[in-house]
Scaffold this motif. Sequence first.
Motif, PDB file in Angstrom:
ATOM      1  N   TRP A 264     -11.158   0.759  -2.052  1.00  0.00           N
ATOM      2  CA  TRP A 264     -10.990  -0.206  -3.143  1.00  0.00           C
ATOM      3  C   TRP A 264     -10.091   0.368  -4.237  1.00  0.00           C
ATOM      4  CZ3 TRP A 264     -15.338  -3.883  -5.058  1.00  0.00           C
ATOM      5  CH2 TRP A 264     -15.831  -4.640  -3.984  1.00  0.00           C
ATOM      6  N   GLN A 265     -10.322   1.652  -4.583  1.00  0.00           N
ATOM      7  CA  GLN A 265      -9.485   2.274  -5.605  1.00  0.00           C
ATOM      8  C   GLN A 265      -8.012   2.230  -5.218  1.00  0.00           C
ATOM      9  OE1 GLN A 265     -11.549   6.256  -6.081  1.00  0.00           O
ATOM     10  NE2 GLN A 265     -11.224   5.705  -8.233  1.00  0.00           N
ATOM     11  N   LEU A 266      -7.724   2.571  -3.973  1.00  0.00           N
ATOM     12  CA  LEU A 266      -6.342   2.623  -3.510  1.00  0.00           C
ATOM     13  C   LEU A 266      -5.709   1.239  -3.509  1.00  0.00           C
ATOM     14  CD1 LEU A 266      -6.906   5.101  -0.545  1.00  0.00           C
ATOM     15  CD2 LEU A 266      -5.658   5.610  -2.653  1.00  0.00           C
ATOM     16  N   ARG A 267      -6.432   0.259  -3.024  1.00  0.00           N
ATOM     17  CA  ARG A 267      -5.867  -1.091  -2.927  1.00  0.00           C
ATOM     18  C   ARG A 267      -5.645  -1.697  -4.318  1.00  0.00           C
ATOM     19  NH1 ARG A 267      -5.371  -2.664   2.144  1.00  0.00           N
ATOM     20  NH2 ARG A 267      -6.750  -1.833   3.780  1.00  0.00           N
ATOM     21  N   ILE A 268      -6.596  -1.473  -5.220  1.00  0.00           N
ATOM     22  CA  ILE A 268      -6.436  -2.010  -6.575  1.00  0.00           C
ATOM     23  C   ILE A 268      -5.285  -1.325  -7.294  1.00  0.00           C
ATOM     24  CG2 ILE A 268      -7.548  -2.086  -8.845  1.00  0.00           C
ATOM     25  CD1 ILE A 268     -10.183  -2.683  -7.303  1.00  0.00           C
ATOM     26  N   ALA A 269      -5.167   0.012  -7.106  1.00  0.00           N
ATOM     27  CA  ALA A 269      -4.050   0.735  -7.721  1.00  0.00           C
ATOM     28  C   ALA A 269      -2.715   0.249  -7.172  1.00  0.00           C
ATOM     29  CB  ALA A 269      -4.207   2.233  -7.475  1.00  0.00           C
ATOM     30  N   ALA A 270      -2.706  -0.234  -5.925  1.00  0.00           N
ATOM     31  CA  ALA A 270      -1.480  -0.758  -5.312  1.00  0.00           C
ATOM     32  C   ALA A 270      -1.203  -2.201  -5.719  1.00  0.00           C
ATOM     33  CB  ALA A 270      -1.583  -0.656  -3.798  1.00  0.00           C
ATOM     34  N   GLY A 271      -2.093  -2.789  -6.528  1.00  0.00           N
ATOM     35  CA  GLY A 271      -1.856  -4.132  -7.046  1.00  0.00           C
ATOM     36  C   GLY A 271      -2.693  -5.223  -6.436  1.00  0.00           C
TER      37      GLY A 271
ATOM     38  N   LEU B  50      -6.605   4.677   6.523  1.00  0.00           N
ATOM     39  CA  LEU B  50      -5.630   3.662   6.128  1.00  0.00           C
ATOM     40  C   LEU B  50      -4.202   4.031   6.510  1.00  0.00           C
ATOM     41  CD1 LEU B  50      -6.987   2.829   2.553  1.00  0.00           C
ATOM     42  CD2 LEU B  50      -7.378   1.563   4.674  1.00  0.00           C
ATOM     43  N   GLY B  51      -4.016   5.191   7.138  1.00  0.00           N
ATOM     44  CA  GLY B  51      -2.679   5.607   7.530  1.00  0.00           C
ATOM     45  C   GLY B  51      -1.841   6.133   6.379  1.00  0.00           C
ATOM     46  N   ILE B  52      -2.486   6.611   5.323  1.00  0.00           N
ATOM     47  CA  ILE B  52      -1.785   7.154   4.155  1.00  0.00           C
ATOM     48  C   ILE B  52      -1.726   8.670   4.282  1.00  0.00           C
ATOM     49  CG2 ILE B  52      -1.823   7.384   1.639  1.00  0.00           C
ATOM     50  CD1 ILE B  52      -3.471   4.779   1.570  1.00  0.00           C
ATOM     51  N   ARG B  53      -0.529   9.248   4.154  1.00  0.00           N
ATOM     52  CA  ARG B  53      -0.391  10.704   4.189  1.00  0.00           C
ATOM     53  C   ARG B  53      -0.886  11.292   2.872  1.00  0.00           C
ATOM     54  NH1 ARG B  53       2.205  13.130   8.109  1.00  0.00           N
ATOM     55  NH2 ARG B  53       2.875  14.868   6.787  1.00  0.00           N
ATOM     56  N   THR B  54      -1.456  12.497   2.966  1.00  0.00           N
ATOM     57  CA  THR B  54      -2.055  13.110   1.776  1.00  0.00           C
ATOM     58  C   THR B  54      -1.407  14.446   1.454  1.00  0.00           C
ATOM     59  OG1 THR B  54      -3.796  14.037   3.205  1.00  0.00           O
ATOM     60  CG2 THR B  54      -4.293  11.988   2.036  1.00  0.00           C
TER      61      THR B  54
ATOM     62  N   SER C  95       7.009  16.484  -3.245  1.00  0.00           N
ATOM     63  CA  SER C  95       6.464  15.991  -1.976  1.00  0.00           C
ATOM     64  C   SER C  95       6.757  14.519  -1.727  1.00  0.00           C
ATOM     65  CB  SER C  95       4.952  16.219  -1.944  1.00  0.00           C
ATOM     66  OG  SER C  95       4.320  15.459  -2.965  1.00  0.00           O
ATOM     67  N   GLY C  96       7.200  13.813  -2.757  1.00  0.00           N
ATOM     68  CA  GLY C  96       7.467  12.389  -2.598  1.00  0.00           C
ATOM     69  C   GLY C  96       6.233  11.513  -2.676  1.00  0.00           C
ATOM     70  N   ALA C  97       5.186  11.996  -3.329  1.00  0.00           N
ATOM     71  CA  ALA C  97       3.967  11.193  -3.477  1.00  0.00           C
ATOM     72  C   ALA C  97       4.242   9.996  -4.381  1.00  0.00           C
ATOM     73  CB  ALA C  97       2.840  12.044  -4.049  1.00  0.00           C
ATOM     74  N   GLN C  98       3.666   8.865  -4.038  1.00  0.00           N
ATOM     75  CA  GLN C  98       3.848   7.647  -4.828  1.00  0.00           C
ATOM     76  C   GLN C  98       2.733   7.436  -5.845  1.00  0.00           C
ATOM     77  OE1 GLN C  98       3.692   5.756  -1.028  1.00  0.00           O
ATOM     78  NE2 GLN C  98       5.653   4.721  -1.361  1.00  0.00           N
ATOM     79  N   ALA C  99       1.609   8.110  -5.643  1.00  0.00           N
ATOM     80  CA  ALA C  99       0.461   7.916  -6.529  1.00  0.00           C
ATOM     81  C   ALA C  99      -0.368   9.198  -6.542  1.00  0.00           C
ATOM     82  CB  ALA C  99      -0.385   6.735  -6.071  1.00  0.00           C
ATOM     83  N   ILE C 100      -1.209   9.316  -7.571  1.00  0.00           N
ATOM     84  CA  ILE C 100      -2.076  10.493  -7.711  1.00  0.00           C
ATOM     85  C   ILE C 100      -3.517  10.032  -7.882  1.00  0.00           C
ATOM     86  CG2 ILE C 100      -2.684  12.460  -9.170  1.00  0.00           C
ATOM     87  CD1 ILE C 100       0.238  12.856  -9.782  1.00  0.00           C
TER      88      ILE C 100
ATOM     89  N   MET D 146       0.853  -1.196   0.000  1.00  0.00           N
ATOM     90  CA  MET D 146       0.000   0.000   0.000  1.00  0.00           C
ATOM     91  C   MET D 146       0.890   1.248   0.000  1.00  0.00           C
ATOM     92  SD  MET D 146      -2.794   1.621  -0.114  1.00  0.00           S
ATOM     93  CE  MET D 146      -4.010   0.305  -0.066  1.00  0.00           C
ATOM     94  N   PHE D 147       0.352   2.320  -0.565  1.00  0.00           N
ATOM     95  CA  PHE D 147       1.091   3.580  -0.623  1.00  0.00           C
ATOM     96  C   PHE D 147       1.231   4.178   0.779  1.00  0.00           C
ATOM     97  CE2 PHE D 147      -1.797   3.271  -4.363  1.00  0.00           C
ATOM     98  CZ  PHE D 147      -0.841   2.933  -5.305  1.00  0.00           C
ATOM     99  N   SER D 148       2.295   4.955   0.968  1.00  0.00           N
ATOM    100  CA  SER D 148       2.455   5.690   2.223  1.00  0.00           C
ATOM    101  C   SER D 148       2.085   7.158   2.054  1.00  0.00           C
ATOM    102  CB  SER D 148       3.892   5.577   2.730  1.00  0.00           C
ATOM    103  OG  SER D 148       4.812   6.095   1.772  1.00  0.00           O
ATOM    104  N   LYS D 149       2.103   7.667   0.798  1.00  0.00           N
ATOM    105  CA  LYS D 149       1.730   9.061   0.550  1.00  0.00           C
ATOM    106  C   LYS D 149       1.157   9.188  -0.862  1.00  0.00           C
ATOM    107  CE  LYS D 149       4.350  12.594   1.844  1.00  0.00           C
ATOM    108  NZ  LYS D 149       5.411  13.651   1.862  1.00  0.00           N
ATOM    109  N   ILE D 150       0.023   9.861  -0.981  1.00  0.00           N
ATOM    110  CA  ILE D 150      -0.553  10.123  -2.302  1.00  0.00           C
ATOM    111  C   ILE D 150      -0.879  11.605  -2.440  1.00  0.00           C
ATOM    112  CG2 ILE D 150      -1.601   7.813  -2.310  1.00  0.00           C
ATOM    113  CD1 ILE D 150      -4.367   9.344  -2.233  1.00  0.00           C
ATOM    114  N   LEU D 151      -0.931  12.052  -3.686  1.00  0.00           N
ATOM    115  CA  LEU D 151      -1.370  13.412  -3.997  1.00  0.00           C
ATOM    116  C   LEU D 151      -2.790  13.353  -4.552  1.00  0.00           C
ATOM    117  CD1 LEU D 151       0.517  16.308  -5.663  1.00  0.00           C
ATOM    118  CD2 LEU D 151      -1.630  15.560  -6.688  1.00  0.00           C
ATOM    119  N   ILE D 152      -3.608  14.305  -4.153  1.00  0.00           N
ATOM    120  CA  ILE D 152      -4.988  14.391  -4.641  1.00  0.00           C
ATOM    121  C   ILE D 152      -5.074  15.562  -5.606  1.00  0.00           C
ATOM    122  CG2 ILE D 152      -7.420  14.620  -4.012  1.00  0.00           C
ATOM    123  CD1 ILE D 152      -6.487  13.636  -1.162  1.00  0.00           C
ATOM    124  N   ALA D 153      -5.265  15.269  -6.874  1.00  0.00           N
ATOM    125  CA  ALA D 153      -5.267  16.295  -7.918  1.00  0.00           C
ATOM    126  C   ALA D 153      -6.670  16.856  -8.103  1.00  0.00           C
ATOM    127  CB  ALA D 153      -4.737  15.713  -9.231  1.00  0.00           C
ATOM    128  N   ASN D 154      -7.229  17.374  -7.033  1.00  0.00           N
ATOM    129  CA  ASN D 154      -8.595  17.892  -7.089  1.00  0.00           C
ATOM    130  C   ASN D 154      -8.814  18.815  -5.907  1.00  0.00           C
ATOM    131  OD1 ASN D 154     -11.556  17.964  -7.742  1.00  0.00           O
ATOM    132  ND2 ASN D 154     -10.966  16.254  -9.062  1.00  0.00           N
TER     133      ASN D 154
END
Length: 666
Positions: free
Chosen positions: A311-318, A24-28, A73-78, A1-9
């Motif tokens: 679900w979106q986050l988990r599926i994007a993480a594989g 989920l303990g993910i930084r935003t 910022s070191g985001a792993q996903a958007i 799972m990601f530790s940090k994501i960026l929200i493009a909205n």
Amino acid sequence: MFSKILIANRGEIACRVIRTCRKLGIRTVAVYSEADADAQHVRQADEAYPIGGPRPADSYLRGDAILEVARRSGAQAIHPGYGFLSENADFADAVENAGMVFIGPKAASMRKMGSKAGAKDLMMAAGVPVVPGYTGEDQSPNVLSREAARIGFPLMIKAAHGGGGKGMRIVHRLDEFISQLESCQREAGNAFGRDRVLLERYVRTPRHIEIQIFGDAHGNAIHLNERECSAQRRYQKVLEESPSPFLTPELRAAMGEAAVQAAHAIDYVNAGTVEFIVDPDGAFYFMEINTRLQVEHPVTELTTGFDLVEWQLRIAAGDALPVTQQQVPQHGHAIEVRLYAEDPEAGFLPGSGKLEKLLLPPSSPQVRIDSGVVEGDVVSIFYDPMIAKLIVCDQDRASALARLRDALAACEIVGPKSNIDFLERLVRHPAIVEGDIDTGYLDRHLEEFMPAHAVDPALLHAAATATLLLQEAGAHVQAEASNDPCSPWAIADGWRLGHAGRRPLVFLHRGEELALVAQGATGEYVIESDGQSQPISGARLHAGGLSLRLGDQARRFRVHADQRRVTVHDGEQRLSLALVPVYRPKSATASGNDGRIVAPMPGRVVVLKASPGQAVVAGQELLVIEAMKMELAIRSPRDGVVAELRAAAGDFVEADAVLATLEPQA
């Protein structure tokens, strides 16, 4: 799972994604425009960065700026949310090329759905039902006319690359086809840069039903049941619900299977929505796939118990899908409506401004509020004017509608005009209550959903009573804090030596003044208006409720009131009034013998309708001010000549500020 994501909205959807990430303990990481520096999504994220000016083209549509923030910022996903860049295949590619994960479908899947004609051909090949029509590349008038005759009338001409209702024409006869075709092509060319069209059989009185789908990178795809969105105004959804009151179990299963076929046809991964139109006989046809999370996804969440963002986050993480099709539940009934800053009586004109008061029902297992603003925030002119999504659920549809009515009654918005009255009439209308509605019903019967112009006397008397009780309570508090708390002069009952106490009350309703006179105190009154008297007895304010007797009839009202405004609700309709100061003449001009015309209350000058040196007559409009988001005409109290105007359009003025002066005619 990601530790940090960026929200493009921004706004509500950004806040919604942040909630799940926090769980989920993910930084935003948030991004914001100049207009959104103080926005809630900025305050709620772990970190936030500016990306440009207030216009979307200068900020939220700047993929390069968003990617730069993601790198810094070191985001792993958007996560793209919905709108803006959420269905932009080039942006999805750019995210992947930058070494990050796009939390959504692959760019290739988006591109397959980018053309209506191409998508329709693809669905036909996959065995998904489509509306009979023509999607060919030969766009010559002769070929299109021949195909139109083959399809039959009525039919719809649609821009192949269009959206939002543009580039669409309904044609009823062959002899009007060419003129409508040319008009549609011109509009499509101007709006989308391409004038290619497709032809479809026009389905009369269709219902709009969409199926929530999910796919994973392991080749699995399932659906999470349907949402019905047939209550629409100009192709914009107004009310969404699940399950549909129209579908049978057999039709639901068939549509779900077709939606999963559509997902497999484009190798779909992550969340999406397959939209269908359904004719009165139950035949259904593919419309499009929205390759993103939908605004109305909470309806599905409440009826399945699943967190779709998780679900979106988990599926994007594989990860693989967490359930099989047979494990998808359907619990109760859920309905969503959206509170907007807009004016239904002015063609749903979008509004903006500070939310001076924002009261929403408390969240519970049956009532959910998704919002990107709080009281004191500003609804910006640059973005969608949605204030909040109100979602309710209950054991069945009738119970959910009852809960929705109660939740709407608890809402109060002061500042921009809102669509609350419209929504309250909507959820009580027989077409909605009976579930017998098609996508064009609201447009054909819009006047039935508009708020009534006449003021209900019971609501008016309740508002006046609540105001009187509030004034008396305020006077009591002041008296308690004074040096002589027992003084009779502190009683707010209007008593005067030699005659019974009479208290004038003046309210503003849709720009018109409502003048009343009250006698009495402590919940026992006689209220006079328009030559009629209404006795009030036993009136009590308690915990937001007003109980009283109107004559011999006992009534109860929900009340929101302060020193400037009062809203009362009888369980079916509301009345909102601004309280106008009564220390000036009823004409609302407060003009004395010195010829001064002053502002009756604080507000903004909207327009000047007279000029210095102009002769005016009694009652003539001199200027218009906007107060409490309502317009109030300031009129001349007598014949005369305008000596001077001391305010200009756009000026903010305080109560009693001199707006103009009059001098006698020569």
